[in-house]
Design a protein around this motif. Structure first.
Motif, PDB file in Angstrom:
ATOM      1  N   VAL A  76       0.399  -1.008  -0.287  1.00 47.59           N
ATOM      2  CA  VAL A  76      -0.291   0.082  -0.571  1.00 47.59           C
ATOM      3  C   VAL A  76       0.868   1.117   0.204  1.00 47.59           C
ATOM      4  N   SER A  77       0.838   2.298  -1.295  1.00 51.96           N
ATOM      5  CA  SER A  77       1.303   3.526  -0.884  1.00 51.96           C
ATOM      6  C   SER A  77      -0.092   4.635  -0.582  1.00 51.96           C
ATOM      7  N   TYR A  78       0.825   5.313   0.448  1.00 51.67           N
ATOM      8  CA  TYR A  78      -0.001   6.180   0.654  1.00 51.67           C
ATOM      9  C   TYR A  78      -0.314   7.809   0.200  1.00 51.67           C
ATOM     10  N   GLU A  79      -0.685   8.177  -0.303  1.00 47.57           N
ATOM     11  CA  GLU A  79      -0.891   9.436  -1.215  1.00 47.57           C
ATOM     12  C   GLU A  79      -1.441  10.579  -0.644  1.00 47.57           C
ATOM     13  N   ARG A  80      -2.424  10.575  -0.366  1.00 45.76           N
ATOM     14  CA  ARG A  80      -2.984  12.011   0.898  1.00 45.76           C
ATOM     15  C   ARG A  80      -3.973  11.257   2.165  1.00 45.76           C
ATOM     16  N   PRO A  81      -3.708  11.780   2.681  1.00 41.62           N
ATOM     17  CA  PRO A  81      -5.354  11.415   3.811  1.00 41.62           C
ATOM     18  C   PRO A  81      -6.559  11.624   3.448  1.00 41.62           C
ATOM     19  N   VAL A  82      -6.861  10.068   4.219  1.00 40.33           N
ATOM     20  CA  VAL A  82      -8.620  10.926   3.888  1.00 40.33           C
ATOM     21  C   VAL A  82      -8.941  11.512   5.211  1.00 40.33           C
ATOM     22  N   THR A  83      -9.231  12.911   5.255  1.00 40.12           N
ATOM     23  CA  THR A  83      -9.266  13.383   6.806  1.00 40.12           C
ATOM     24  C   THR A  83     -11.506  13.650   7.226  1.00 40.12           C
ATOM     25  N   SER A  84     -11.880  12.896   6.984  1.00 38.80           N
ATOM     26  CA  SER A  84     -12.978  13.271   7.099  1.00 38.80           C
ATOM     27  C   SER A  84     -13.952  12.174   6.738  1.00 38.80           C
ATOM     28  N   ALA A  85     -15.199  11.368   7.402  1.00 38.91           N
ATOM     29  CA  ALA A  85     -15.713   9.982   7.242  1.00 38.91           C
ATOM     30  C   ALA A  85     -16.628  10.408   5.744  1.00 38.91           C
ATOM     31  N   GLY A  86     -16.940   9.625   5.352  1.00 41.52           N
ATOM     32  CA  GLY A  86     -18.204   9.670   4.991  1.00 41.52           C
ATOM     33  C   GLY A  86     -18.166   8.605   2.844  1.00 41.52           C
ATOM     34  N   ARG A  87     -18.073   9.048   2.454  1.00 40.17           N
ATOM     35  CA  ARG A  87     -18.330   8.634   0.662  1.00 40.17           C
ATOM     36  C   ARG A  87     -17.251   8.704  -0.104  1.00 40.17           C
ATOM     37  N   PHE A  88     -16.316   7.359   0.002  1.00 43.41           N
ATOM     38  CA  PHE A  88     -15.514   6.779  -0.888  1.00 43.41           C
ATOM     39  C   PHE A  88     -15.741   6.034  -1.964  1.00 43.41           C
ATOM     40  N   ALA A  89     -14.463   5.612  -2.631  1.00 46.53           N
ATOM     41  CA  ALA A  89     -14.882   4.600  -3.823  1.00 46.53           C
ATOM     42  C   ALA A  89     -13.051   3.182  -3.543  1.00 46.53           C
ATOM     43  N   ALA A  90     -13.627   2.522  -3.848  1.00 45.96           N
ATOM     44  CA  ALA A  90     -12.108   1.224  -4.103  1.00 45.96           C
ATOM     45  C   ALA A  90     -12.197   0.957  -5.680  1.00 45.96           C
ATOM     46  N   HIS A  91     -11.261   1.588  -6.303  1.00 44.27           N
ATOM     47  CA  HIS A  91     -11.305   1.311  -7.302  1.00 44.27           C
ATOM     48  C   HIS A  91     -10.534   0.186  -7.345  1.00 44.27           C
ATOM     49  N   LEU A  92     -11.390  -1.431  -7.989  1.00 43.85           N
ATOM     50  CA  LEU A  92     -10.467  -2.962  -8.273  1.00 43.85           C
ATOM     51  C   LEU A  92      -9.772  -2.984  -9.526  1.00 43.85           C
ATOM     52  N   TRP A  93      -9.251  -3.731  -9.968  1.00 43.44           N
ATOM     53  CA  TRP A  93      -8.755  -4.215 -11.011  1.00 43.44           C
ATOM     54  C   TRP A  93      -8.021  -5.179 -10.912  1.00 43.44           C
ATOM     55  N   VAL A  94      -7.475  -6.034 -11.591  1.00 42.50           N
ATOM     56  CA  VAL A  94      -7.184  -7.696 -12.144  1.00 42.50           C
ATOM     57  C   VAL A  94      -5.680  -6.855 -12.878  1.00 42.50           C
ATOM     58  N   GLU A  95      -4.502  -7.593 -12.392  1.00 42.50           N
ATOM     59  CA  GLU A  95      -3.257  -6.852 -12.693  1.00 42.50           C
ATOM     60  C   GLU A  95      -2.630  -8.485 -13.493  1.00 42.50           C
ATOM     61  N   ARG A  96      -2.845  -9.336 -12.498  1.00 43.87           N
ATOM     62  CA  ARG A  96      -2.540 -10.425 -13.122  1.00 43.87           C
ATOM     63  C   ARG A  96      -3.122 -11.869 -12.774  1.00 43.87           C
ATOM     64  N   LEU A  97      -3.445 -12.374 -13.541  1.00 41.93           N
ATOM     65  CA  LEU A  97      -3.613 -14.060 -13.706  1.00 41.93           C
ATOM     66  C   LEU A  97      -3.521 -15.002 -13.673  1.00 41.93           C
ATOM     67  N   GLY A  98      -3.800 -15.969 -12.998  1.00 43.42           N
ATOM     68  CA  GLY A  98      -2.124 -16.586 -13.359  1.00 43.42           C
ATOM     69  C   GLY A  98      -2.967 -18.363 -12.746  1.00 43.42           C
ATOM     70  N   ARG A  99      -2.569 -19.040 -12.645  1.00 39.65           N
ATOM     71  CA  ARG A  99      -3.483 -20.658 -12.567  1.00 39.65           C
ATOM     72  C   ARG A  99      -3.777 -20.644 -10.954  1.00 39.65           C
ATOM     73  N   THR A 100      -3.438 -20.266  -9.783  1.00 33.34           N
ATOM     74  CA  THR A 100      -3.487 -20.300  -8.784  1.00 33.34           C
ATOM     75  C   THR A 100      -3.078 -18.934  -8.114  1.00 33.34           C
ATOM     76  N   GLY A 101      -2.678 -18.279  -8.687  1.00 31.30           N
ATOM     77  CA  GLY A 101      -2.555 -16.949  -8.530  1.00 31.30           C
ATOM     78  C   GLY A 101      -2.964 -15.836  -8.618  1.00 31.30           C
ATOM     79  N   LEU A 102      -3.202 -14.624  -8.064  1.00 36.62           N
ATOM     80  CA  LEU A 102      -3.787 -13.279  -8.322  1.00 36.62           C
ATOM     81  C   LEU A 102      -3.229 -12.247  -7.715  1.00 36.62           C
ATOM     82  N   THR A 103      -3.027 -11.347  -9.055  1.00 33.67           N
ATOM     83  CA  THR A 103      -2.674 -10.185  -8.086  1.00 33.67           C
ATOM     84  C   THR A 103      -3.982  -8.963  -8.740  1.00 33.67           C
ATOM     85  N   TYR A 104      -4.636  -8.765  -7.749  1.00 36.25           N
ATOM     86  CA  TYR A 104      -5.374  -7.452  -7.700  1.00 36.25           C
ATOM     87  C   TYR A 104      -4.615  -6.146  -7.498  1.00 36.25           C
ATOM     88  N   GLY A 105      -4.818  -5.330  -8.248  1.00 42.20           N
ATOM     89  CA  GLY A 105      -4.719  -3.575  -8.121  1.00 42.20           C
ATOM     90  C   GLY A 105      -6.011  -3.170  -7.587  1.00 42.20           C
TER      91      GLY A 105
END
Length: 161
Positions: A76-105
């Motif tokens: 995890v790299s932190y770019e800037r702080p979240v400074t309040s409660a509220g609605r945000f989002a997680a942007h999810l994607w797959v970087e690598r899909l192997g036979r038994t492994g999965l790397t997601y961003g």
């Protein structure tokens, strides 16, 4: 499925935005989202995403199927702080899909997909519930994960096939 698919006009060109909520008690003494909460928000977003396709865990590892997996690596790299409660989002994607492994961003971002607060990746390994040894992902899980492949990753996977 409870997560709305991306539309062409959405600010993220690949992956999925999943709404997440930061609560007041997630903030630390300085009024910032505690560093340990970013991975937790991502974990909850991924769980919601997969749950929308009928995947889940009810305490029975033998019946958990693809949900029986372990984390090999997380960054995890932190770019800037979240400074309040509220609605945000997680942007999810797959970087690598192997036979038994999965790397997601992932990114923790504003609810509309703009403004990155933190980003990173996580490597999962699907394991057999009895032996805890790596085992292949199901065809169904692979198809769902493949829909989230980052475009340059998808192109490289097609070239390698």
């Amino acid at each position: 499925m409870s997560v709305e698919p991306l539309q062409a006009a959405d600010p993220v060109p690949y992956g999925q935005l999943v709404p997440v909520t930061v609560h007041f008690d997630d903030l630390d003494a300085l009024g910032m989202l505690h560093n340990s909460r970013y991975p937790l928000l991502v974990e909850r977003a991924w769980a919601e995403y997969w749950h929308g396709f009928g995947f889940g865990f009810d305490g029975d590892w033998a019946a958990a199927g693809d949900m029986c997996n372990v984390i090999k690596e997380m960054r995890v790299s932190y770019e800037r702080p979240v400074t309040s409660a509220g609605r945000f989002a997680a942007h999810l994607w797959v970087e690598r899909l192997g036979r038994t492994g999965l790397t997601y961003g992932f990114r923790i971002c504003d609810a509309d997909g703009t403004g990155t607060y933190a980003h990173g990746h996580r490597v999962l390994v699907r394991v057999d519930a009895g032996t805890l040894r790596p085992t292949p992902w199901s065809d169904r899980a692979r198809a769902i994960a493949a829909d989230l492949l980052k475009p340059e990753t998808a192109g490289a996977a097609a070239d390698a096939a």
